[in-house]
Scaffold this motif. Sequence first.
Motif, PDB file in Angstrom:
ATOM      1  N   GLU A   1     -23.641 -24.247  16.064  1.00 13.42           N
ATOM      2  CA  GLU A   1     -23.377 -25.301  15.090  1.00 13.42           C
ATOM      3  C   GLU A   1     -21.909 -25.691  15.054  1.00 13.42           C
ATOM      4  OE1 GLU A   1     -24.921 -24.561  11.207  1.00 13.42           O
ATOM      5  OE2 GLU A   1     -26.862 -23.941  11.983  1.00 13.42           O
ATOM      6  N   ARG A   2     -21.040 -24.733  15.303  1.00 10.71           N
ATOM      7  CA  ARG A   2     -19.599 -24.992  15.282  1.00 10.71           C
ATOM      8  C   ARG A   2     -18.970 -24.568  16.601  1.00 10.71           C
ATOM      9  NH1 ARG A   2     -16.681 -24.763   9.859  1.00 10.71           N
ATOM     10  NH2 ARG A   2     -15.092 -24.732  11.416  1.00 10.71           N
ATOM     11  N   PRO A   3     -19.143 -25.393  17.608  1.00  7.92           N
ATOM     12  CA  PRO A   3     -18.589 -25.017  18.918  1.00  7.92           C
ATOM     13  C   PRO A   3     -17.061 -25.022  18.887  1.00  7.92           C
ATOM     14  CG  PRO A   3     -19.396 -27.258  18.972  1.00  7.92           C
ATOM     15  CD  PRO A   3     -19.778 -26.695  17.634  1.00  7.92           C
ATOM     16  N   ARG A   4     -16.483 -24.060  19.591  1.00 18.04           N
ATOM     17  CA  ARG A   4     -15.025 -23.976  19.676  1.00 18.04           C
ATOM     18  C   ARG A   4     -14.568 -24.355  21.072  1.00 18.04           C
ATOM     19  NH1 ARG A   4     -12.859 -18.332  18.188  1.00 18.04           N
ATOM     20  NH2 ARG A   4     -14.114 -17.870  20.003  1.00 18.04           N
ATOM     21  N   LEU A   5     -13.408 -25.008  21.131  1.00 20.19           N
ATOM     22  CA  LEU A   5     -12.827 -25.391  22.409  1.00 20.19           C
ATOM     23  C   LEU A   5     -12.608 -24.167  23.285  1.00 20.19           C
ATOM     24  CD1 LEU A   5     -11.598 -27.516  24.288  1.00 20.19           C
ATOM     25  CD2 LEU A   5      -9.442 -27.251  23.032  1.00 20.19           C
ATOM     26  N   LEU A   6     -12.116 -23.088  22.718  1.00 22.06           N
ATOM     27  CA  LEU A   6     -11.867 -21.859  23.478  1.00 22.06           C
ATOM     28  C   LEU A   6     -13.141 -21.343  24.144  1.00 22.06           C
ATOM     29  CD1 LEU A   6      -9.940 -19.603  24.334  1.00 22.06           C
ATOM     30  CD2 LEU A   6     -10.516 -18.431  22.194  1.00 22.06           C
TER      31      LEU A   6
END
Length: 157
Positions: A118-123
């Motif tokens: 739901e909350r993808p991170r760039l890293l």
Amino acid sequence: MSDYRIEKLRCPVVVRLHSGDSVTGEIFLQPFVRPGGGDERPLDILNSREPFFPLALPDGDTLLVAKEQVLAVATEQGAGGDAADEEIEGLSRPMVVEVRLINGDKHAGAIFLDMPTERPRLLDFLNRDGERFLTLHGTERRFLINRQAIEHVRPLD
């Protein structure tokens, strides 16, 4: 068409190499090879297992380019893509970033975080294994960037 030749589409590209040279040419793409239909894309060629790809030059010659020596490949926005790509991008979270390559080149644009959370991170996206090249969507060009050639990425939004 000959019975011995496979019909190919051509996609104009500019290939930036580790040597500092930029080579303008065309990548050969096969029609209707992707699962679910759709033409092959330059990203498919660059992320395939084969270490080399052919690049047709304007003078009619062909170079066999080593993918390890490619920093980035620029294509026109929409070239070598299809509606399925646009649909996936519409469902993914875009993040505007600046990418600096090991040779000092900088490219700004959007990366679409097509991550299964739901909350993808760039890293997490950058650390994901499996694909040698990632796509950066600029305003007029699409950059296919070799992950091993990235010095750093800076979020802009």
